[in-house]
Scaffold this motif. Structure first.
Motif, PDB file in Angstrom:
ATOM      1  N   ILE A 193       0.525  -8.275  -2.358  1.00 10.36           N
ATOM      2  CA  ILE A 193       1.151  -7.579  -1.233  1.00 10.36           C
ATOM      3  C   ILE A 193       2.665  -7.752  -1.358  1.00 10.36           C
ATOM      4  O   ILE A 193       3.139  -8.668  -2.032  1.00 10.36           O
ATOM      5  CB  ILE A 193       0.662  -8.119   0.125  1.00 10.36           C
ATOM      6  CG1 ILE A 193       0.949  -9.614   0.250  1.00 10.36           C
ATOM      7  CG2 ILE A 193      -0.826  -7.835   0.309  1.00 10.36           C
ATOM      8  CD1 ILE A 193       0.622 -10.192   1.628  1.00 10.36           C
ATOM      9  N   PRO A 194       3.449  -6.888  -0.702  1.00 10.27           N
ATOM     10  CA  PRO A 194       4.907  -7.017  -0.762  1.00 10.27           C
ATOM     11  C   PRO A 194       5.399  -8.220   0.053  1.00 10.27           C
ATOM     12  O   PRO A 194       4.619  -8.900   0.734  1.00 10.27           O
ATOM     13  CB  PRO A 194       5.401  -5.701  -0.147  1.00 10.27           C
ATOM     14  CG  PRO A 194       4.207  -4.806  -0.055  1.00 10.27           C
ATOM     15  CD  PRO A 194       3.020  -5.701   0.041  1.00 10.27           C
ATOM     16  N   PHE A 195       6.702  -8.479  -0.002  1.00 10.95           N
ATOM     17  CA  PHE A 195       7.306  -9.478   0.874  1.00 10.95           C
ATOM     18  C   PHE A 195       6.953  -9.147   2.318  1.00 10.95           C
ATOM     19  O   PHE A 195       6.990  -7.987   2.738  1.00 10.95           O
ATOM     20  CB  PHE A 195       8.831  -9.494   0.716  1.00 10.95           C
ATOM     21  CG  PHE A 195       9.301 -10.178  -0.532  1.00 10.95           C
ATOM     22  CD1 PHE A 195       9.117 -11.545  -0.702  1.00 10.95           C
ATOM     23  CD2 PHE A 195       9.938  -9.462  -1.540  1.00 10.95           C
ATOM     24  CE1 PHE A 195       9.552 -12.191  -1.853  1.00 10.95           C
ATOM     25  CE2 PHE A 195      10.378 -10.088  -2.696  1.00 10.95           C
ATOM     26  CZ  PHE A 195      10.182 -11.464  -2.859  1.00 10.95           C
ATOM     27  N   GLN A 196       6.629 -10.180   3.082  1.00  7.75           N
ATOM     28  CA  GLN A 196       6.226  -9.993   4.471  1.00  7.75           C
ATOM     29  C   GLN A 196       7.457 -10.129   5.376  1.00  7.75           C
ATOM     30  O   GLN A 196       7.710 -11.185   5.960  1.00  7.75           O
ATOM     31  CB  GLN A 196       5.143 -10.993   4.841  1.00  7.75           C
ATOM     32  CG  GLN A 196       3.855 -10.814   4.041  1.00  7.75           C
ATOM     33  CD  GLN A 196       3.225  -9.452   4.242  1.00  7.75           C
ATOM     34  OE1 GLN A 196       2.589  -9.205   5.274  1.00  7.75           O
ATOM     35  NE2 GLN A 196       3.393  -8.547   3.285  1.00  7.75           N
ATOM     36  N   THR A 197       8.212  -9.038   5.455  1.00  5.13           N
ATOM     37  CA  THR A 197       9.434  -9.056   6.257  1.00  5.13           C
ATOM     38  C   THR A 197       9.147  -8.935   7.742  1.00  5.13           C
ATOM     39  O   THR A 197       9.956  -9.355   8.573  1.00  5.13           O
ATOM     40  CB  THR A 197      10.374  -7.915   5.819  1.00  5.13           C
ATOM     41  OG1 THR A 197       9.661  -6.676   5.886  1.00  5.13           O
ATOM     42  CG2 THR A 197      10.852  -8.133   4.384  1.00  5.13           C
ATOM     43  N   ASN A 201       4.577   4.599  -2.246  1.00  3.79           N
ATOM     44  CA  ASN A 201       5.937   4.855  -1.772  1.00  3.79           C
ATOM     45  C   ASN A 201       6.778   5.354  -2.940  1.00  3.79           C
ATOM     46  O   ASN A 201       7.018   4.618  -3.899  1.00  3.79           O
ATOM     47  CB  ASN A 201       6.530   3.568  -1.184  1.00  3.79           C
ATOM     48  CG  ASN A 201       7.907   3.779  -0.566  1.00  3.79           C
ATOM     49  OD1 ASN A 201       8.690   4.601  -1.028  1.00  3.79           O
ATOM     50  ND2 ASN A 201       8.207   3.021   0.473  1.00  3.79           N
ATOM     51  N   THR A 202       7.199   6.594  -2.896  1.00  2.70           N
ATOM     52  CA  THR A 202       7.952   7.191  -4.000  1.00  2.70           C
ATOM     53  C   THR A 202       9.440   7.363  -3.671  1.00  2.70           C
ATOM     54  O   THR A 202      10.169   8.029  -4.405  1.00  2.70           O
ATOM     55  CB  THR A 202       7.357   8.560  -4.374  1.00  2.70           C
ATOM     56  OG1 THR A 202       7.341   9.411  -3.211  1.00  2.70           O
ATOM     57  CG2 THR A 202       5.935   8.405  -4.909  1.00  2.70           C
ATOM     58  N   GLN A 236       1.900   0.219  -2.009  1.00  2.00           N
ATOM     59  CA  GLN A 236       0.730   1.042  -1.722  1.00  2.00           C
ATOM     60  C   GLN A 236       0.372   1.043  -0.234  1.00  2.00           C
ATOM     61  O   GLN A 236       0.576   0.059   0.461  1.00  2.00           O
ATOM     62  CB  GLN A 236      -0.465   0.528  -2.527  1.00  2.00           C
ATOM     63  CG  GLN A 236      -0.840  -0.915  -2.177  1.00  2.00           C
ATOM     64  CD  GLN A 236      -1.777  -1.555  -3.185  1.00  2.00           C
ATOM     65  OE1 GLN A 236      -2.424  -0.882  -3.977  1.00  2.00           O
ATOM     66  NE2 GLN A 236      -1.857  -2.880  -3.171  1.00  2.00           N
ATOM     67  N   GLN A 237      -0.170   2.143   0.200  1.00  2.00           N
ATOM     68  CA  GLN A 237      -0.767   2.257   1.533  1.00  2.00           C
ATOM     69  C   GLN A 237      -2.205   2.703   1.304  1.00  2.00           C
ATOM     70  O   GLN A 237      -2.459   3.718   0.669  1.00  2.00           O
ATOM     71  CB  GLN A 237       0.016   3.263   2.369  1.00  2.00           C
ATOM     72  CG  GLN A 237      -0.022   3.017   3.868  1.00  2.00           C
ATOM     73  CD  GLN A 237      -1.324   3.511   4.490  1.00  2.00           C
ATOM     74  OE1 GLN A 237      -2.056   4.292   3.893  1.00  2.00           O
ATOM     75  NE2 GLN A 237      -1.615   3.050   5.688  1.00  2.00           N
ATOM     76  N   SER A 247     -10.447  -1.375  -3.266  1.00  2.00           N
ATOM     77  CA  SER A 247      -9.678  -1.201  -4.492  1.00  2.00           C
ATOM     78  C   SER A 247      -8.192  -1.269  -4.159  1.00  2.00           C
ATOM     79  O   SER A 247      -7.759  -0.792  -3.105  1.00  2.00           O
ATOM     80  CB  SER A 247      -9.992   0.157  -5.139  1.00  2.00           C
ATOM     81  OG  SER A 247     -11.358   0.269  -5.475  1.00  2.00           O
ATOM     82  N   SER A 248      -7.403  -1.834  -5.085  1.00  5.21           N
ATOM     83  CA  SER A 248      -5.968  -1.956  -4.817  1.00  5.21           C
ATOM     84  C   SER A 248      -5.219  -2.270  -6.103  1.00  5.21           C
ATOM     85  O   SER A 248      -5.824  -2.501  -7.154  1.00  5.21           O
ATOM     86  CB  SER A 248      -5.696  -3.054  -3.780  1.00  5.21           C
ATOM     87  OG  SER A 248      -6.196  -4.309  -4.222  1.00  5.21           O
ATOM     88  N   TYR A 249      -3.887  -2.300  -5.997  1.00  7.49           N
ATOM     89  CA  TYR A 249      -3.010  -2.700  -7.094  1.00  7.49           C
ATOM     90  C   TYR A 249      -2.431  -4.084  -6.818  1.00  7.49           C
ATOM     91  O   TYR A 249      -2.357  -4.526  -5.674  1.00  7.49           O
ATOM     92  CB  TYR A 249      -1.834  -1.718  -7.234  1.00  7.49           C
ATOM     93  CG  TYR A 249      -2.204  -0.317  -7.611  1.00  7.49           C
ATOM     94  CD1 TYR A 249      -2.608  -0.011  -8.906  1.00  7.49           C
ATOM     95  CD2 TYR A 249      -2.130   0.719  -6.692  1.00  7.49           C
ATOM     96  CE1 TYR A 249      -2.950   1.289  -9.268  1.00  7.49           C
ATOM     97  CE2 TYR A 249      -2.456   2.023  -7.041  1.00  7.49           C
ATOM     98  CZ  TYR A 249      -2.869   2.296  -8.326  1.00  7.49           C
ATOM     99  OH  TYR A 249      -3.195   3.578  -8.678  1.00  7.49           O
TER     100      TYR A 249
END
Length: 542
Positions: free
Chosen positions: A90-94, A290-291, A301-302, A318-320
């Motif tokens: 997951i991304p940074f949890q801001t 997100n492009t 990803q969403q 499924s995920s990246y």
């Protein structure tokens, strides 16, 4: 100068030219280059892929250390400057939703790059009359009820409804969750909060997290659950003799490596599936990436579209996974390290994707590979390459860019449809007559697929015993890439790897298993973090 000497010099010149060319073909690093060692930390969900890739680049003189300490700790170490890169699911949890402290990365100091796709699965250990069940099926609400304590025994009517005709024992279910800050946990809880909100919110209120739950990297436990560090710790507990009745969430690769089954999960089309490389490729067609290149979350990803996909082949979880790249010289990171990180990244974004299916992952689609190449160019010190993406031989796409893996993905068998008796081909690492990777199980039956087992060790068709303890590799070894037919082996983690992986140690149970056995219930919520040692990184969770 003699003719033989001149000829020898000419040959050397030709050899040097060839070595230079090799460095630009299909992401192959130049053999003659020198590389500064680099170190990273983070996800164990992606660790089996990362470890395979870093072993492969040893032959080019690259030394890549990686500690599977969990996505949360990987991000923490990246922010503190003690590692050169991180891997996180997951991304940074801001703006965290679980009440945890916000993470504050400096603007322009990092970039995300998806590195591999896969599925979060529910590996289980269940026997009936001494025979192992390998074809269990679960709907999403039942999975949620199991991991929130609402369903407590394997013969509960809601589990029977998912498995008509399958004999199930009256045995207590033991949910095995992560004890550390985990991207696996974050992805699983996000799915529950999105798809089964009422059940998840009720559980959050029960454990005192009402109003601050949603997605969380730290699983809130209750009595009767076992908490283990790392995907390997979870898989290791489930696979032990005393793991009878246990079910835990891990990346698909761990179930394949341990030769254990996974529960097929009901999707929105009414079919039970597992995350084969093909099914994951189909599922992630519905991921929204997100492009916006000016966004700090570019390439993240969403997954709502994946959860709700109506394709029969869809696997909902499924995920990246991402690599977090440094965009500035900071902490321990230098431009010399950037050269190594860039060469390593070019390798796994191109050639390395070929290895993903046999490991239990799904290789990236062409758009994310191309976007990854652009991200690599932003690393300070990188030696930028112009790679012909058609020569990467990525199993996902054709030379014209078509998503071959998704287009050729087989549809599930009739026996995988809700209401039908479960297929008898097994699942995960316990498929009948198959190895790792592969497609969906086939066949029909009413009695359920079982495999002979004694003392917790399944037997082969000939009756000989097969050890089910996951095999361990040393992430620091210098072995060259294994042949395509070689079976991938799981990686180790500091908190859960068997003592046999340490010098001078004999064969024993995993540390995680020993801790769980000593504690009796294993009902611990302590998050264990990997720490740096003098010459590298100890390895812990995720």
């Amino acid at each position: 100068m003699s003719s033989p000497v001149i000829n020898a010099l000419r040959r050397l010149g030709i050899l040097a030219a060839l070595l230079g060319i090799l460095g630009t073909v299909a992401g192959t690093p130049a053999v003659a280059d020198s590389y500064t060692p680099i170190a990273g930390a983070g996800s164990t969900w992606a660790e089996n892929a990362v470890d395979e890739w870093r072993r492969a680049v040893n032959q080019y003189g690259m030394r890549i250390s990686y500690a599977g300490t969990g996505s949360s700790d990987g991000r923490r170490q990246f922010l503190s400057g003690t590692v050169d890169f991180a891997v996180s699911d997951i991304p940074f949890q801001t703006n965290p939703t679980d009440g945890s402290a916000a993470e504050r990365p400096a603007s322009g100091s990092y970039a995300y790059m998806p590195i591999v796709a896969g599925g979060t699965v529910f590996m289980y250990h269940l026997t009936v009359n001494g025979k192992r069940v390998t074809n269990l099926r679960l709907s999403g609400d039942v999975v949620t009820k199991i991991f929130t304590g609402a369903v407590k025994t394997w013969d509960d009517p809601v589990i029977k409804a998912d498995n008509p005709g399958l004999q199930l024992p009256h045995r207590t279910i033991v949910p095995v969750v992560r004890s550390d800050g985990s991207g696996s946990t974050a992805q699983f809880t996000l799915w529950m909060a999105n798809q089964h909100r009422a059940l998840w919110n009720a559980y959050c209120a029960k454990v005192g997290r009402s109003g601050a739950c949603g997605q969380t990297s730290y699983y809130p436990t209750v009595s009767g659950m076992i908490a283990q560090s790392g995907d390997l710790g979870v898989a290791g507990y489930v696979a032990q003799n005393y793991g009878e009745g246990a079910i835990g969430y891990v990346n698909y690769s761990y179930a394949l490596n341990a030769h254990y089954p996974v529960a097929k999960i009901l999707n929105h089309s009414g079919y039970y599936t597992e995350p084969t490389p093909q099914n994951v490729a189909v599922s992630l067609l519905k991921a929204r990436i997100n492009t916006n290149k000016s966004s700090s979350d570019y390439l993240t990803q969403q997954l709502d579209g994946v959860y709700n996909d109506s394709d029969r082949r869809n696997y909902p979880l499924s995920s990246y996974s991402y690599m977090i790249l440094p965009l500035k010289v900071q902490g321990t990171f230098t431009k010399a390290k950037g050269k190594t990180l860039g060469a390593f990244s070019y390798y796994f974004m191109c050639q390395g994707q070929q290895q993903a299916p046999k490991l239990g992952y799904s290789p990236l689609p062409i758009n994310l590979v191309q976007a990854g190449f652009d991200q690599i160019r932003r690393i300070p010190g990188v030696q930028a390459q112009s790679i012909n993406i058609k020569n990467c031989n990525n199993p996902t796409f054709t030379t014209s860019g078509q998503n071959k893996l998704a287009q050729t993905a087989p549809y599930p068998a009739a026996c995988d449809k809700k209401g039908a008796a479960p297929c008898t081909g097994g699942s995960g690492g316990a498929k009948s007559g198959s190895g790792s990777g592969g497609g969906s199980g086939t066949g029909t039956g009413t009695g359920g697929e079982v495999e002979a087992e004694a003392d917790g060790v399944p037997a082969t068709a000939s009756g000989t015993r097969r050890r089910r303890r996951p095999r361990i590799t040393d992430p620091g070894d210098d072995r060259r890439p294994k042949p395509e037919c070689a079976r991938p082996r799981p990686t180790r983690s500091e908190h859960s790897r068997p003592a046999s992986s340490r010098p001078g140690a004999g064969r024993t149970r995993t540390r995680a298993a020993q801790r769980a056995e000593r504690s009796g219930t294993g009902d611990s919520r302590t998050a264990q973090e990997g720490r740096r040692s003098g010459d590298g990184l100890d390895e812990g969770g995720e």
